[in-house]
Design a protein around this motif. Structure first.
Motif, PDB file in Angstrom:
ATOM      1  N   ALA A 147       0.838  -1.192   0.000  1.00 32.49           N
ATOM      2  CA  ALA A 147       0.000   0.000   0.000  1.00 32.49           C
ATOM      3  C   ALA A 147       0.873   1.242   0.000  1.00 32.49           C
ATOM      4  O   ALA A 147       1.986   1.240   0.539  1.00 32.49           O
ATOM      5  CB  ALA A 147      -0.920  -0.001   1.223  1.00 32.49           C
ATOM      6  N   ALA A 148       0.339   2.302  -0.599  1.00 31.18           N
ATOM      7  CA  ALA A 148       1.101   3.542  -0.689  1.00 31.18           C
ATOM      8  C   ALA A 148       1.448   4.081   0.691  1.00 31.18           C
ATOM      9  O   ALA A 148       2.510   4.678   0.882  1.00 31.18           O
ATOM     10  CB  ALA A 148       0.306   4.578  -1.478  1.00 31.18           C
ATOM     11  N   ALA A 149       0.575   3.850   1.677  1.00 33.09           N
ATOM     12  CA  ALA A 149       0.831   4.380   3.017  1.00 33.09           C
ATOM     13  C   ALA A 149       2.074   3.750   3.633  1.00 33.09           C
ATOM     14  O   ALA A 149       2.918   4.444   4.213  1.00 33.09           O
ATOM     15  CB  ALA A 149      -0.380   4.129   3.915  1.00 33.09           C
ATOM     16  N   GLN A 150       2.203   2.424   3.504  1.00 31.50           N
ATOM     17  CA  GLN A 150       3.355   1.738   4.080  1.00 31.50           C
ATOM     18  C   GLN A 150       4.645   2.088   3.329  1.00 31.50           C
ATOM     19  O   GLN A 150       5.688   2.337   3.934  1.00 31.50           O
ATOM     20  CB  GLN A 150       3.144   0.219   4.057  1.00 31.50           C
ATOM     21  CG  GLN A 150       2.181  -0.299   5.113  1.00 31.50           C
ATOM     22  CD  GLN A 150       0.736   0.088   4.831  1.00 31.50           C
ATOM     23  OE1 GLN A 150       0.316   0.115   3.678  1.00 31.50           O
ATOM     24  NE2 GLN A 150      -0.015   0.407   5.882  1.00 31.50           N
TER      25      GLN A 150
ATOM     26  N   GLY B  71       5.119   4.773   1.541  1.00 31.71           N
ATOM     27  CA  GLY B  71       5.395   6.181   1.789  1.00 31.71           C
ATOM     28  C   GLY B  71       6.027   6.421   3.143  1.00 31.71           C
ATOM     29  O   GLY B  71       6.902   7.283   3.294  1.00 31.71           O
ATOM     30  N   GLN B  72       5.605   5.661   4.141  1.00 29.60           N
ATOM     31  CA  GLN B  72       6.189   5.807   5.474  1.00 29.60           C
ATOM     32  C   GLN B  72       7.666   5.441   5.460  1.00 29.60           C
ATOM     33  O   GLN B  72       8.488   6.098   6.105  1.00 29.60           O
ATOM     34  CB  GLN B  72       5.432   4.921   6.465  1.00 29.60           C
ATOM     35  CG  GLN B  72       5.899   5.081   7.906  1.00 29.60           C
ATOM     36  CD  GLN B  72       5.072   4.246   8.873  1.00 29.60           C
ATOM     37  OE1 GLN B  72       4.199   3.479   8.463  1.00 29.60           O
ATOM     38  NE2 GLN B  72       5.330   4.389  10.156  1.00 29.60           N
TER      39      GLN B  72
ATOM     40  N   LEU C 203       3.683   5.321  -5.274  1.00 27.36           N
ATOM     41  CA  LEU C 203       3.424   6.627  -4.675  1.00 27.36           C
ATOM     42  C   LEU C 203       2.696   7.581  -5.614  1.00 27.36           C
ATOM     43  O   LEU C 203       2.026   8.506  -5.151  1.00 27.36           O
ATOM     44  CB  LEU C 203       4.743   7.268  -4.235  1.00 27.36           C
ATOM     45  CG  LEU C 203       5.491   6.567  -3.094  1.00 27.36           C
ATOM     46  CD1 LEU C 203       6.826   7.252  -2.838  1.00 27.36           C
ATOM     47  CD2 LEU C 203       4.649   6.557  -1.823  1.00 27.36           C
TER      48      LEU C 203
ATOM     49  N   SER D  87      -2.970   6.649  -7.867  1.00 27.99           N
ATOM     50  CA  SER D  87      -4.107   6.488  -6.965  1.00 27.99           C
ATOM     51  C   SER D  87      -4.857   5.236  -7.369  1.00 27.99           C
ATOM     52  O   SER D  87      -4.842   4.813  -8.517  1.00 27.99           O
ATOM     53  CB  SER D  87      -5.036   7.701  -7.025  1.00 27.99           C
ATOM     54  OG  SER D  87      -5.664   7.778  -8.280  1.00 27.99           O
TER      55      SER D  87
ATOM     56  N   SER E 276      -2.364  13.082  -2.698  1.00 28.85           N
ATOM     57  CA  SER E 276      -2.289  13.809  -1.445  1.00 28.85           C
ATOM     58  C   SER E 276      -0.938  14.500  -1.351  1.00 28.85           C
ATOM     59  O   SER E 276       0.029  14.108  -2.003  1.00 28.85           O
ATOM     60  CB  SER E 276      -2.457  12.838  -0.275  1.00 28.85           C
ATOM     61  OG  SER E 276      -1.322  11.986  -0.182  1.00 28.85           O
TER      62      SER E 276
ATOM     63  N   GLY F 179       0.984  14.366   1.072  1.00 29.34           N
ATOM     64  CA  GLY F 179       1.935  13.426   1.650  1.00 29.34           C
ATOM     65  C   GLY F 179       2.581  12.547   0.599  1.00 29.34           C
ATOM     66  O   GLY F 179       3.804  12.384   0.568  1.00 29.34           O
ATOM     67  N   ALA F 180       1.760  11.979  -0.289  1.00 28.87           N
ATOM     68  CA  ALA F 180       2.290  11.118  -1.349  1.00 28.87           C
ATOM     69  C   ALA F 180       3.172  11.914  -2.297  1.00 28.87           C
ATOM     70  O   ALA F 180       4.217  11.436  -2.749  1.00 28.87           O
ATOM     71  CB  ALA F 180       1.141  10.463  -2.112  1.00 28.87           C
TER      72      ALA F 180
ATOM     73  N   GLN G 261       6.484  12.494  -0.583  1.00 28.45           N
ATOM     74  CA  GLN G 261       7.292  11.276  -0.510  1.00 28.45           C
ATOM     75  C   GLN G 261       7.903  10.938  -1.863  1.00 28.45           C
ATOM     76  O   GLN G 261       9.077  10.555  -1.944  1.00 28.45           O
ATOM     77  CB  GLN G 261       6.419  10.130   0.005  1.00 28.45           C
ATOM     78  CG  GLN G 261       6.022  10.297   1.463  1.00 28.45           C
ATOM     79  CD  GLN G 261       4.712   9.627   1.804  1.00 28.45           C
ATOM     80  OE1 GLN G 261       4.083   8.974   0.964  1.00 28.45           O
ATOM     81  NE2 GLN G 261       4.263   9.789   3.039  1.00 28.45           N
TER      82      GLN G 261
END
Length: 341
Positions: free
Chosen positions: A119-122, A124-125, A159, A162, A184, A186-187, A190
């Protein structure tokens, strides 16, 4: 962490050249000294022989390497090139420290990518951990070397895509801030970290040969993000432009078109990946001027998109006094012949 460094790149380069001259002298001296010591045998009065020369050579060599790293780093961290002393806060105190942390960051990014349905969230983190460090070219080069081109492209793809709209941060829709199509912040930030790392490593000549084909092989949306989210070198920017503009000229029939040109044919979303290219050239008017002067065919394709960012980009590249007179005149002549003047 946070070491304040002041350095005059011109003077430092001169010092590196002087060190090289001393190394050459030591290299020429050592064989003769070794021969003299061997000939003297037990009568040699010295204690260390040529070992001291070798240590001196090694000291100069290590000093050159460290000084070159400091020059490259300060020139990447200072946004505007100035003459004389440049000052910047280095994220690392030594190149070895930068490389070590880059390896750890790359491992975390790879772990996030290797997860089932990453996932982009993981992802991206994991990428966010590189914030404030990509300006160090040693860190950037080590990060990219540990990732490799394939994982690097996969990371940017995750990243900049979408789930529903497959939009990129370089599309006209996202530039206009349309909710839903735009990434976003954030993305976007990153992805910009990776783009900055690539720029830092590529500009300082620290990328390996395996990266040479990236501009021709990466997906259009990745290339668009790469050039629009960080200031890449003019050379790389031109390579990306030739790839993204590899489709047919307006009005020509399409046969066996390359995948990169799919957005330029009838029925495709116009300028889907080219807006990022225009944004990149708008930020680098001299590179755009060179492109306009040397690539009339691709210029015709780019101008045919009618991207709203083209006009200010052209104005900056062609304004009186910009760049070399001869190059600017050739660029202006090409644009006028196309009808974009």
């Amino acid at each position: 962490m946070g070491e304040l460094v002041g350095i005059d790149p011109r003077g430092a380069h001169d010092l590196i050249r002087r060190m090289e001259a001393v190394k050459a002298f030591l290299g020429r001296t050592r064989p003769g000294l070794d021969a003299a010591i061997a000939e003297a045998g037990q009568d040699w009065a010295g204690r260390q022989g040529s070992t001291a020369l070798h240590r001196a050579w090694a000291f100069l060599h290590e000093s050159q390497h460290d000084l070159k790293w400091r020059i490259d780093t300060v020139e990447q961290l200072v946004p505007v090139r100035e003459r004389g002393m440049l000052t910047a806060t280095f994220p690392f105190g030594a190149e070895s420290e930068a490389r070590h942390e880059a390896g750890q960051a790359a491992s975390a990014i790879r772990a996030a990518l290797d997860a089932h349905a990453p996932a982009a969230a993981q992802v991206g983190q994991a990428v966010a951990a590189t914030a404030g460090k990509a300006g160090d070219p040693a860190y950037a080069a080590a990060l990219l070397a540990a990732l490799g081109p394939d994982a690097f492209v996969r990371t940017l793809h995750v990243l900049t895509t979408s789930d529903e709209h497959h939009a990129t941060p370089a599309t006209p829709q996202s530039a206009g801030g349309t909710r839903g199509d735009a990434l976003s912040e954030g993305a976007r930030g990153q992805a910009a970290l990776l783009a900055r790392a690539f720029a830092s490593a590529e500009r300082t000549g620290r990328l390996g040969d395996e990266w040479q084909a990236l501009a021709e092989s990466a997906p259009p949306q990745v290339l668009s993000a790469l050039v629009s989210l960080a200031g890449q070198s003019g050379t790389f920017l031109h390579q990306v432009a030739l790839t993204l503009l590899a489709g047919p000229e307006p009005g020509q029939e399409v046969a066996d078109r390359p995948a990169q040109g799919e957005d330029l044919v009838a029925g495709a979303e116009p300028g889907r990946h080219l807006h990022g290219l225009v944004v990149a050239y708008a930020a680098n008017p001299l590179a755009f001027q060179q492109f306009l002067a040397e690539h009339p065919r691709e210029t015709r394709i780019l101008l045919a998109t009618g991207d709203p960012a083209l006009r200010p980009a052209l104005d900056e590249a062609l304004k009186p006094g910009a760049g070399a007179d001869g190059l600017r005149e050739r660029a202006w002549a090409n644009v006028r012949s196309i009808g974009g003047g």
